[in-house]
Design an enzyme around this catalytic site. Structure first.
Site, short mmCIF file in Angstrom:
data_model
loop_
_atom_site.label_atom_id
_atom_site.label_comp_id
_atom_site.label_asym_id
_atom_site.label_seq_id
_atom_site.Cartn_x
_atom_site.Cartn_y
_atom_site.Cartn_z
N ARG A 113 -13.52 11.87 -64.12
CA ARG A 113 -14.53 11.29 -63.26
C ARG A 113 -15.89 11.24 -63.95
O ARG A 113 -16.25 12.16 -64.67
CB ARG A 113 -14.67 12.11 -61.97
CG ARG A 113 -13.41 12.28 -61.16
CD ARG A 113 -12.95 11.06 -60.45
NE ARG A 113 -13.94 10.45 -59.59
CZ ARG A 113 -13.62 9.54 -58.65
NH1 ARG A 113 -12.36 9.18 -58.44
NH2 ARG A 113 -14.56 8.98 -57.94
N VAL A 114 -16.61 10.18 -63.67
CA VAL A 114 -17.97 10.09 -64.18
C VAL A 114 -18.99 10.25 -63.06
O VAL A 114 -20.18 10.13 -63.26
CB VAL A 114 -18.21 8.76 -64.93
CG1 VAL A 114 -17.35 8.70 -66.19
CG2 VAL A 114 -17.91 7.57 -64.03
N ASP A 115 -18.50 10.51 -61.83
CA ASP A 115 -19.41 10.71 -60.70
C ASP A 115 -19.41 12.18 -60.31
O ASP A 115 -18.93 13.03 -61.05
CB ASP A 115 -19.02 9.81 -59.51
CG ASP A 115 -17.56 9.98 -59.13
OD1 ASP A 115 -16.88 10.90 -59.67
OD2 ASP A 115 -17.08 9.22 -58.28
N ASP A 116 -19.94 12.50 -59.15
CA ASP A 116 -20.04 13.90 -58.75
C ASP A 116 -18.79 14.38 -58.03
O ASP A 116 -18.85 15.00 -56.97
CB ASP A 116 -21.28 14.10 -57.87
CG ASP A 116 -22.54 13.83 -58.67
OD1 ASP A 116 -22.57 14.16 -59.86
OD2 ASP A 116 -23.48 13.25 -58.10
N VAL A 117 -17.66 14.05 -58.59
CA VAL A 117 -16.39 14.47 -58.01
C VAL A 117 -15.71 15.37 -59.03
O VAL A 117 -15.70 15.07 -60.22
CB VAL A 117 -15.52 13.24 -57.68
CG1 VAL A 117 -14.10 13.66 -57.32
CG2 VAL A 117 -16.13 12.45 -56.52
#
Ligand code: WT7
Length: 685
Positions: free
Chosen positions: A553-557
């Site tokens: 993941r590149v997001d806040d997940v």
């Protein structure tokens, strides 16, 4: 091949690659090709790269024709209108909308059960069920399953559940869980399965969002040596939701006598009903509610980058066609296969590949109530031998946890029924891939490493086991009808060998249609970051041969054991602790779970940090989300690294969490750079 710009670049050149013989030491991961055997390929549905390329080409050039040919194999009360697909995927051109087979009238439960029974599969085993304890098992044929589904469907109708109503299902892996999903689908109700590891707070949050008429649960379940009182969790959740003005009329409770007794179950007369007292009294046939292809089938909540879970909404027709087709090809399904997916129906994998995909194919499915290492690490292979499982689909975290035990837990069992292995949930590291391939599959079974998401409904990038040589750790190539693109920061597509953000161009039948009650968030999260594309939230690279490698993941997940957890959810749980002032959560590499949860916590002025406090912070997360989201590590942080505008610099926290202290980078832009040294000094407190 030249004209196929959509194709994995270089795909035609496979034979020129530097193939490495299995078992030899490997110089470069990327060049390490593992070929399917001749025996395997010759019997496979797709048996060569050429055949894949032809089918993929047609699916891209004529999606309507490709998918309507497949859709025609299912039962439609009425055929769809002139347009197989109608879509706008570009926010610059107006609201995002996706429709497949609009105007087509069908029912997915009918296609899973009645259609198969009518085709002569009535006496075929639909489900083998294995309980938590070794000697507890059961099974249902397709006819028996249909009857049970009809009885429950009749009950649901009788208590007033109608087409379009939401029903929450909070059940462990009993046969009643797929039965409940199918019964809802039969009457056009929208199921929302909540994983039975979520806490009362999380369950309540979902109930408040979708306002179900009814909730289905059981009194308790045994997972390994532990007993979990699910009904007590439901009671607490219903208390919370009713305070919020959302009351649920009926709580239908399955009496799971192997875990507890009726006497030990708290009861609210008028609301609570024992499943076994009512459902068996209903007729074993139930008329189908015919629905439009675009009528909702289910809601499934998943984590995003804010605290509030997202209700991913899937509709009927496209999802049906897509899950059936991906299941068939990615596992090279044969009617003689016995298929076992270890996922829980509380996640999308259990929706698409325990229930719908396999049953649409008339497959025999194993449903397992217990945990893979109880009573010992050989349990999976014991079950494989017991039911002669031929397709085994699991998560890398399970592979890694079993790898740590003695190989004899595997080799003590024959496993000779196995034919295809599968992996899902996170990137599978090459060493786990090899152990799975060499030891579990005796170097005989291709591994389908399937990349997809709750949102995509079904596989997006996946090997077709007879077609391609595999590279351990790569999900290989796009499925039919799928056009992945890698884009850079500015949203420009990058060609050839590259790394960047993974997006998808165009739609596919299994795509989710909206986030329940929040179409704006749907557009903002998925279609605005890179206009014109669906953005997956994953990073990826494509190698010189066109193979895709997912990098996380590149997001806040955070992806913990294949479970998706939003850092914001964990942070808000921690921050609700009376002694916590602020929290910042990052993912760190974890040997078994893939990623672990690492929480930096600032305490309220004057509160001393202690072991007791650490425990109560962790407990806060267990209570608000569930045990699977409990932080692995709490790091006391008198101050957090923030920019002058107050933004927490997670990049620095990630480096501190993974102890890559020489890679902290520029810290001069911090409002107070000294907090960094302070944090490093407290790393082992
Ligand atoms: C995220 C989706 C889809 C079923 C289970 C999880 C990661 C999933 C793979 C894979 C690398 C993978 C991605 C994705 N992921 N499968 N084969 N290789 N990464 O569903 O909870 O919606 O999570 O899981 O990061 O975005 P989910």
């Amino acid at each position: 091949v030249e004209s196929m710009s959509l194709l994995p670049s270089g795909a035609g050149k496979i034979s020129q690659l530097n193939a490495v013989v299995l078992g030899e030491s490997i110089a470069s991961e990327e060049n390490d090709l593992v070929f399917p055997s001749k025996e395997f390929s010759s019997q496979a549905l797709v048996s060569s790269p050429q055949q894949y390329m032809e089918m993929h080409k047609r699916s891209m050039e004529d999606p309507a024709g490709f998918w309507s040919d497949i859709a025609s194999e299912f039962f439609w009360k009425q055929k769809w209108g002139d347009r197989v697909v109608s879509e706008n995927l570009d926010v610059r051109k107006g609201p995002i909308h996706i429709e497949w087979f609009k105007g087509g009238i069908t029912n997915i439960c009918y296609n899973c059960l009645d259609r198969n029974v009518e085709a002569g599969l009535g006496d075929k085993t639909a489900m083998f069920w294995e309980g938590n304890e070794r000697d507890v098992d059961a099974s249902l044929t397709y006819s028996q399953l249909l009857q049970q589904v009809c009885q429950l469907a009749n009950y649901l109708k009788d208590v007033g559940v109608k087409k379009g109503d939401a029903v929450v299902i909070y059940l462990p892996m009993l046969m009643e869980l797929p039965i409940a999903m199918l019964a809802c689908a039969r009457i056009g109700a929208v199921h929302s399965v909540v994983f039975a590891g979520f806490s009362a707070d999380s369950l309540a949050q979902r109930i408040i969002d979708c306002k179900p008429k009814l909730i289905l649960t059981c009194n308790a379940v045994k997972r390994g040596p532990k007993t979990i009182n699910l009904k007590a969790i439901v009671d607490a959740a219903l208390d919370i939701s009713s305070k919020d003005g959302v009351s649920v009329d009926v709580c239908l409770t399955y009496d799971n006598s192997s875990a507890t007794t009726r006497e030990d179950t708290k009861w609210q007369n008028g609301r609570d009903v024992w499943w076994q007292d009512v459902v068996p009294k209903y007729p074993t046939s139930c008329e189908v509610e015919w629905v439009d292809a675009e009528d909702p089938l289910f809601l499934l909540y998943t984590s995003g980058s804010t605290g509030k879970p997202k209700g991913v909404l899937h509709t009927t027709g496209g999802y049906m066609v897509y899950t059936a087709t991906t299941f068939k090809y990615a596992f090279d399904y044969k009617s003689t296969d016995v298929y076992w997916c270890t996922a829980d129906c509380g996640w999308i994998t259990g929706h698409s590949y325990v229930t719908y995909g396999p049953m649409l194919n008339g497959a025999t499915v194993v449903v397992f109530e217990g945990t893979p290492n109880y009573p010992d690490s050989g349990r999976c292979w014991e079950i494989v031998d017991k039911f002669k499982v031929s397709i085994f689909y699991t998560a890398p975290t399970l592979v890694r946890s079993l790898m740590r035990d003695d190989d004899k837990f595997v080799t003590n069992h024959s496993r000779k029924s196995l034919r295809v292995l599968g992996s899902v949930g996170e990137p599978i590291n090459p060493s786990a891939w090899r152990w799975f391939f060499n030891l579990v599959g005796d170097s005989r079974c291709p591994i389908s490493d399937t990349w997809w998401q709750t949102e995509t409904g079904g596989f997006m990038i996946t090997p077709l086991p007879g077609a391609w040589p595999q590279k351990p750790g790569s999900a290989t190539f796009p499925f039919f009808g799928v056009q992945p693109v890698v884009v850079d920061e500015k949203g420009n597509e990058i060609e050839g060998e590259c790394s960047g953000y993974l997006c998808v161009k165009g739609s596919w039948p299994g795509a989710f249609r909206t986030l329940f009650g929040d179409h704006e968030r749907y557009e903002t999260t998925y279609f605005k970051p890179f206009a014109g594309y669906y953005f997956s939230g994953d990073g990826c690279s494509r190698d010189k041969d066109g193979y895709y490698w997912l990098t996380g993941r590149v997001d806040d997940v955070i992806n913990v054991s294949g479970h998706r957890i939003g850092t914001a959810e964990v942070e808000s749980a921690l921050a609700s602790h009376p002694q916590c002032a602020e929290a910042a959560v990052v993912g760190v590499e974890h040997e078994v779970k893939g990623q672990g949860i690492y929480a930096f916590v600032t305490l309220v002025e004057g509160v001393p940090y202690s072991e007791e406090l650490r425990k109560s912070l962790v407990l806060m997360v267990r209570n608000q989300i569930g045990a699977f989201a409990a932080p692995d590590r709490i790091h006391w942080a008198p101050g957090l690294p923030k920019t002058r505008s107050g933004k927490i610099m997670r990049r620095i926290l990630r480096k501190i969490a993974s102890r890559q202290l020489e890679e902290l980078g520029d810290i001069s832009t911090l409002a107070d750079p000294s907090v960094v040294d302070q944090l490093i000094a407290l790393a082992d407190v």
